[in-house]
Motif scaffolding. Sequence first.
Motif, PDB file in Angstrom:
ATOM      1  N   UNK A  59       0.797  -1.234   0.000  1.00 35.80           N
ATOM      2  CA  UNK A  59       0.000   0.000   0.000  1.00 35.80           C
ATOM      3  C   UNK A  59       0.830   1.285   0.000  1.00 35.80           C
ATOM      4  N   UNK A  60       1.889   1.398   0.788  1.00 41.12           N
ATOM      5  CA  UNK A  60       2.670   2.644   0.709  1.00 41.12           C
ATOM      6  C   UNK A  60       3.253   2.895  -0.686  1.00 41.12           C
ATOM      7  N   UNK A  61       3.652   1.841  -1.365  1.00 42.70           N
ATOM      8  CA  UNK A  61       4.132   1.984  -2.742  1.00 42.70           C
ATOM      9  C   UNK A  61       3.026   2.432  -3.685  1.00 42.70           C
ATOM     10  N   UNK A  62       1.821   1.909  -3.478  1.00 40.63           N
ATOM     11  CA  UNK A  62       0.686   2.325  -4.296  1.00 40.63           C
ATOM     12  C   UNK A  62       0.356   3.797  -4.052  1.00 40.63           C
ATOM     13  N   UNK A  63       0.468   4.225  -2.805  1.00 41.33           N
ATOM     14  CA  UNK A  63       0.212   5.637  -2.487  1.00 41.33           C
ATOM     15  C   UNK A  63       1.301   6.530  -3.086  1.00 41.33           C
ATOM     16  N   UNK A  64       2.546   6.052  -3.089  1.00 47.14           N
ATOM     17  CA  UNK A  64       3.628   6.803  -3.731  1.00 47.14           C
ATOM     18  C   UNK A  64       3.381   6.907  -5.237  1.00 47.14           C
ATOM     19  N   UNK A  65       2.906   5.828  -5.839  1.00 44.79           N
ATOM     20  CA  UNK A  65       2.573   5.857  -7.267  1.00 44.79           C
ATOM     21  C   UNK A  65       1.454   6.859  -7.532  1.00 44.79           C
ATOM     22  N   UNK A  66       0.477   6.909  -6.652  1.00 43.52           N
ATOM     23  CA  UNK A  66      -0.618   7.874  -6.800  1.00 43.52           C
ATOM     24  C   UNK A  66      -0.094   9.302  -6.708  1.00 43.52           C
ATOM     25  N   UNK A  67       0.840   9.538  -5.811  1.00 43.51           N
ATOM     26  CA  UNK A  67       1.417  10.877  -5.672  1.00 43.51           C
ATOM     27  C   UNK A  67       2.199  11.275  -6.927  1.00 43.51           C
ATOM     28  N   UNK A  68       2.984  10.355  -7.464  1.00 43.29           N
ATOM     29  CA  UNK A  68       3.721  10.615  -8.707  1.00 43.29           C
ATOM     30  C   UNK A  68       2.747  10.915  -9.843  1.00 43.29           C
ATOM     31  N   UNK A  69       1.669  10.163  -9.917  1.00 42.00           N
ATOM     32  CA  UNK A  69       0.658  10.389 -10.950  1.00 42.00           C
ATOM     33  C   UNK A  69      -0.023  11.741 -10.779  1.00 42.00           C
ATOM     34  N   UNK A  70      -0.304  12.113  -9.563  1.00 43.61           N
ATOM     35  CA  UNK A  70      -0.930  13.410  -9.296  1.00 43.61           C
ATOM     36  C   UNK A  70      -0.022  14.552  -9.749  1.00 43.61           C
TER      37      UNK A  70
END
Length: 172
Positions: A59-70
């Motif tokens: 999950x933390x990696x998925x949230x980091x991916x979401x931040x990069x996408x944002x």
Amino acid sequence: MHILSIVSGVLALVLAVFWAGVGISGLSGRLERNRWFGVRSEETMRSAEAFALGNKVAAPGFLAAALVLLIGGVLAFGGDLGFLFGFGGVIAAFVIAAVAAGVGVRVAATVPEPEEESGGCSADCCSSGTDEQHADDPAADCGTASCGSCALQGMCTTEHAAEPTQPADAAH
């Protein structure tokens, strides 16, 4: 503004919402085992506990991916070359999510295999008779007082039930 910038920005923002949802659900433990979202592999799908643990770790990696996408999505609307930020963010986010999922799979692999529930049946597939009686033909009790586990495994099909019982060494 260039059309590719708009497309890449929208794509990045939509994927950011998706990955944020998966990340938050996995981190909070609300992501239930399914075939569509989260880390889905042989290791994570073998039990609800393995699925929850694998997704919580990823999950933390998925949230980091979401931040990069944002960030990539917002920067994509910055001009004619903004599409480089949008598509670059998408690629970087997929790499981050893949690495996070790999870590989740490795952690899920440490969860012990769940014990098979026999449902009151004996360990030899069929509940009537002894192990010696079923050694040559596990479907020998088809149609008798069995728990039905043989039928569920396809042992009591019409073709198999119609075959005469043969000793194991004579079958070859």
